[in-house]
Design a protein around this motif. Structure first.
Motif, short mmCIF file in Angstrom:
data_model
loop_
_atom_site.label_atom_id
_atom_site.label_comp_id
_atom_site.label_asym_id
_atom_site.label_seq_id
_atom_site.Cartn_x
_atom_site.Cartn_y
_atom_site.Cartn_z
N ARG A 144 54.24 44.43 41.53
CA ARG A 144 53.74 43.22 42.16
C ARG A 144 54.22 41.99 41.41
O ARG A 144 54.60 42.05 40.24
N ASN A 145 54.20 40.85 42.11
CA ASN A 145 54.57 39.58 41.48
C ASN A 145 53.37 39.08 40.70
O ASN A 145 52.57 38.28 41.18
N VAL A 146 53.26 39.56 39.46
CA VAL A 146 52.06 39.29 38.65
C VAL A 146 51.95 37.81 38.30
O VAL A 146 50.86 37.25 38.30
N LEU A 147 53.06 37.18 37.99
CA LEU A 147 53.02 35.77 37.60
C LEU A 147 52.48 34.90 38.73
O LEU A 147 51.69 33.97 38.50
N GLU A 148 52.90 35.22 39.95
CA GLU A 148 52.41 34.47 41.10
C GLU A 148 50.91 34.70 41.28
O GLU A 148 50.15 33.77 41.58
N LEU A 149 50.49 35.94 41.06
CA LEU A 149 49.08 36.28 41.17
C LEU A 149 48.26 35.51 40.13
O LEU A 149 47.17 34.99 40.43
N ILE A 150 48.76 35.43 38.92
CA ILE A 150 48.05 34.71 37.85
C ILE A 150 47.90 33.24 38.18
O ILE A 150 46.84 32.64 37.95
N GLU A 151 48.93 32.64 38.75
CA GLU A 151 48.83 31.23 39.15
C GLU A 151 47.74 31.03 40.20
O GLU A 151 47.01 30.05 40.18
N THR A 152 47.63 32.00 41.11
CA THR A 152 46.58 31.93 42.13
C THR A 152 45.20 32.03 41.49
O THR A 152 44.28 31.28 41.83
N VAL A 153 45.07 32.96 40.55
CA VAL A 153 43.80 33.13 39.84
C VAL A 153 43.43 31.85 39.08
O VAL A 153 42.28 31.39 39.12
N LYS A 154 44.40 31.27 38.40
CA LYS A 154 44.15 30.04 37.65
C LYS A 154 43.68 28.92 38.58
O LYS A 154 42.76 28.16 38.25
N ALA A 155 44.32 28.82 39.74
CA ALA A 155 43.96 27.77 40.69
C ALA A 155 42.53 27.97 41.19
O ALA A 155 41.76 27.00 41.31
N ARG A 156 42.16 29.22 41.45
CA ARG A 156 40.80 29.50 41.91
C ARG A 156 39.78 29.20 40.81
O ARG A 156 38.70 28.67 41.09
N ILE A 157 40.12 29.57 39.58
CA ILE A 157 39.20 29.32 38.46
C ILE A 157 38.98 27.82 38.27
O ILE A 157 37.87 27.37 37.98
N SER A 158 40.05 27.04 38.47
CA SER A 158 39.93 25.59 38.28
C SER A 158 38.97 24.96 39.29
O SER A 158 38.47 23.85 39.08
N LEU A 159 38.69 25.67 40.38
CA LEU A 159 37.76 25.16 41.39
C LEU A 159 36.30 25.46 41.05
O LEU A 159 35.38 24.84 41.61
N LEU A 160 36.06 26.39 40.16
CA LEU A 160 34.69 26.81 39.86
C LEU A 160 33.77 25.69 39.37
O LEU A 160 32.60 25.66 39.74
N PRO A 161 34.26 24.76 38.54
CA PRO A 161 33.37 23.68 38.10
C PRO A 161 32.79 22.87 39.26
O PRO A 161 31.70 22.29 39.13
N SER A 162 33.49 22.84 40.40
CA SER A 162 32.96 22.09 41.55
C SER A 162 31.70 22.73 42.12
O SER A 162 30.98 22.12 42.90
N PHE A 163 31.45 24.00 41.71
CA PHE A 163 30.21 24.69 42.14
C PHE A 163 29.14 24.59 41.06
O PHE A 163 28.13 25.26 41.11
N GLY A 164 29.42 23.76 40.05
CA GLY A 164 28.44 23.57 38.98
C GLY A 164 28.47 24.65 37.93
O GLY A 164 27.51 24.82 37.17
N LEU A 165 29.58 25.40 37.86
CA LEU A 165 29.67 26.48 36.88
C LEU A 165 30.47 26.04 35.66
O LEU A 165 31.52 25.42 35.78
N ASP A 166 29.95 26.38 34.48
CA ASP A 166 30.67 26.10 33.24
C ASP A 166 31.61 27.26 32.98
O ASP A 166 31.18 28.38 32.70
N ILE A 167 32.91 27.02 33.08
CA ILE A 167 33.88 28.10 32.90
C ILE A 167 34.42 28.18 31.48
O ILE A 167 35.30 28.99 31.19
N GLY A 168 33.89 27.34 30.62
CA GLY A 168 34.37 27.38 29.24
C GLY A 168 35.85 27.05 29.17
O GLY A 168 36.32 26.14 29.85
N GLU A 169 36.58 27.81 28.40
CA GLU A 169 38.02 27.57 28.25
C GLU A 169 38.75 27.85 29.56
O GLU A 169 39.74 27.19 29.90
N GLY A 170 38.28 28.85 30.31
CA GLY A 170 38.88 29.15 31.61
C GLY A 170 40.31 29.63 31.54
O GLY A 170 41.09 29.43 32.47
N SER A 171 40.66 30.28 30.42
CA SER A 171 42.04 30.73 30.27
C SER A 171 42.25 32.10 30.91
O SER A 171 41.32 32.87 31.10
N VAL A 172 43.50 32.38 31.27
CA VAL A 172 43.86 33.67 31.84
C VAL A 172 44.98 34.26 30.99
O VAL A 172 45.98 33.59 30.73
N SER A 173 44.78 35.48 30.53
CA SER A 173 45.81 36.11 29.68
C SER A 173 46.36 37.36 30.36
O SER A 173 45.73 37.92 31.26
#
Length: 242
Positions: A3-32
Motif C-alpha cells: 500500500r501507499n503508506v506515505l499517502e495514508l500517513i498524510e491522510t491520518v495527519k490531516a484527520r488528526i489536525s481536525l480533532l482540536p476543532s471537536f474540543g479534543l486535546d491531541i497533545g503532540e499529535g505526531s504520527v510515526s
C-alpha cells in the motif's frame, strides 16, 4: 508494504489536525512509522495464549505449551489459526461451562457457527454420543476439522460447511450458538424445529444491552429462559422448550 503508506500517513495527519476543532486535546499529535517483520506479528500472540481451565473440567491448551494434567481434567489442544475460539473469550468460556452442565453420553449436540471447533470438541470430550458442527466460513470448517483430528474426536464430531439447519435432518438434545445477539434472535424462529422435547438451547455472543431483546425473541418462539449468565461485557442465555 504493497500500500501507499506515505499517502495514508498524510491522510491520518490531516484527520488528526481536525480533532482540536471537536474540543479534543491531541497533545503532540505526531504520527510515526516503523517496520514490523511478518514473522513477528504472526507468532508474537502465542506468548500470551496459555493453558486455561475454562470450566470445572475443560482445560484449553495450545499445542506449543506444556500442561500437567490434574485429576478430572479434560484437555482440549487447540490452535485457533484464523478462526474464532481459543476458550479464553468470555462468550466461549460461558458456553463451555453450560455444556458441562447439560452434556453427557446420552446427548446429541449441534454447534451453530463452530469457529475453531472448540465447543464441538468440548461436547465430545464431555461424552456426547454425537456432535454436528457447522459454519458458513470455509476457513472455520477447515480449522475445526483439523482441531477435531488433533483431539482425536473426528469419529464423534461431524463438521459441515453451511447453515447447520440446512445440512442436518435430525434433532439434538443440546444446541449451542456462540454468535451475536441479532443472529440469535433470527435463529430463535427455527431452533425449536431441531431440538428434541426438553431440549436445551445455549446461546452466547450477546452484549449486555441486548439480553432483554434476545430473551424476548426466545420466549416469543416457545422457549422459557432457564438462566442468564454474565461475564464481563457479555452474556449467555440458557433456554428450554416449553
Amino acid at each position: 508494504e504493497e500500500r501507499n503508506v506515505l499517502e495514508l500517513i498524510e491522510t491520518v495527519k490531516a484527520r488528526i489536525s481536525l480533532l482540536p476543532s471537536f474540543g479534543l486535546d491531541i497533545g503532540e499529535g505526531s504520527v510515526s512509522l516503523s517496520n514490523v517483520n511478518e514473522s513477528d506479528w504472526a507468532n508474537e500472540w502465542k506468548k500470551y495464549y496459555k493453558p486455561t481451565k475454562v470450566g470445572k473440567k475443560i482445560v484449553v491448551k495450545p499445542s506449543w505449551e506444556d500442561y500437567e494434567k490434574q485429576e478430572g481434567d479434560l484437555i482440549i489442544e487447540l490452535d485457533p489459526g484464523m478462526a474464532f475460539g481459543t476458550g479464553t473469550h468470555e462468550t466461549t468460556s460461558m458456553c463451555i461451562r453450560e455444556l458441562e452442565n447439560y452434556v453427557d453420553e446420552t446427548k446429541t449436540v449441534f454447534d451453530i457457527g463452530c469457529g475453531s471447533g472448540i465447543l464441538a470438541i468440548a461436547a465430545a470430550e464431555l461424552g456426547a454420543k454425537e456432535v454436528v458442527a457447522g459454519d458458513l466460513d470455509e476457513v472455520a470448517v477447515k480449522v475445526s476439522k483439523e482441531n477435531c483430528e488433533i483431539n482425536h474426536v473426528s469419529d464423534k464430531v461431524v463438521v459441515k460447511h453451511g447453515s447447520l439447519f440446512e445440512v442436518v435432518d435430525s434433532k439434538a438434545d443440546v444446541i449451542v450458538a456462540n454468535i451475536i445477539a441479532d443472529i440469535i434472535k433470527i435463529l430463535a424462529k427455527d431452533v425449536s424445529k431441531f431440538l428434541k422435547e426438553d431440549g436445551v438451547f445455549i446461546s452466547s455472543g450477546i452484549i449486555l444491552a441486548k439480553i432483554d431483546q434476545v430473551c424476548e425473541a426466545l420466549e416469543e418462539n416457545g422457549f422459557e429462559i432457564v438462566k442468564v449468565e454474565r461475564l464481563g461485557e457479555w452474556s449467555a442465555i440458557v433456554s428450554k422448550l416449553k
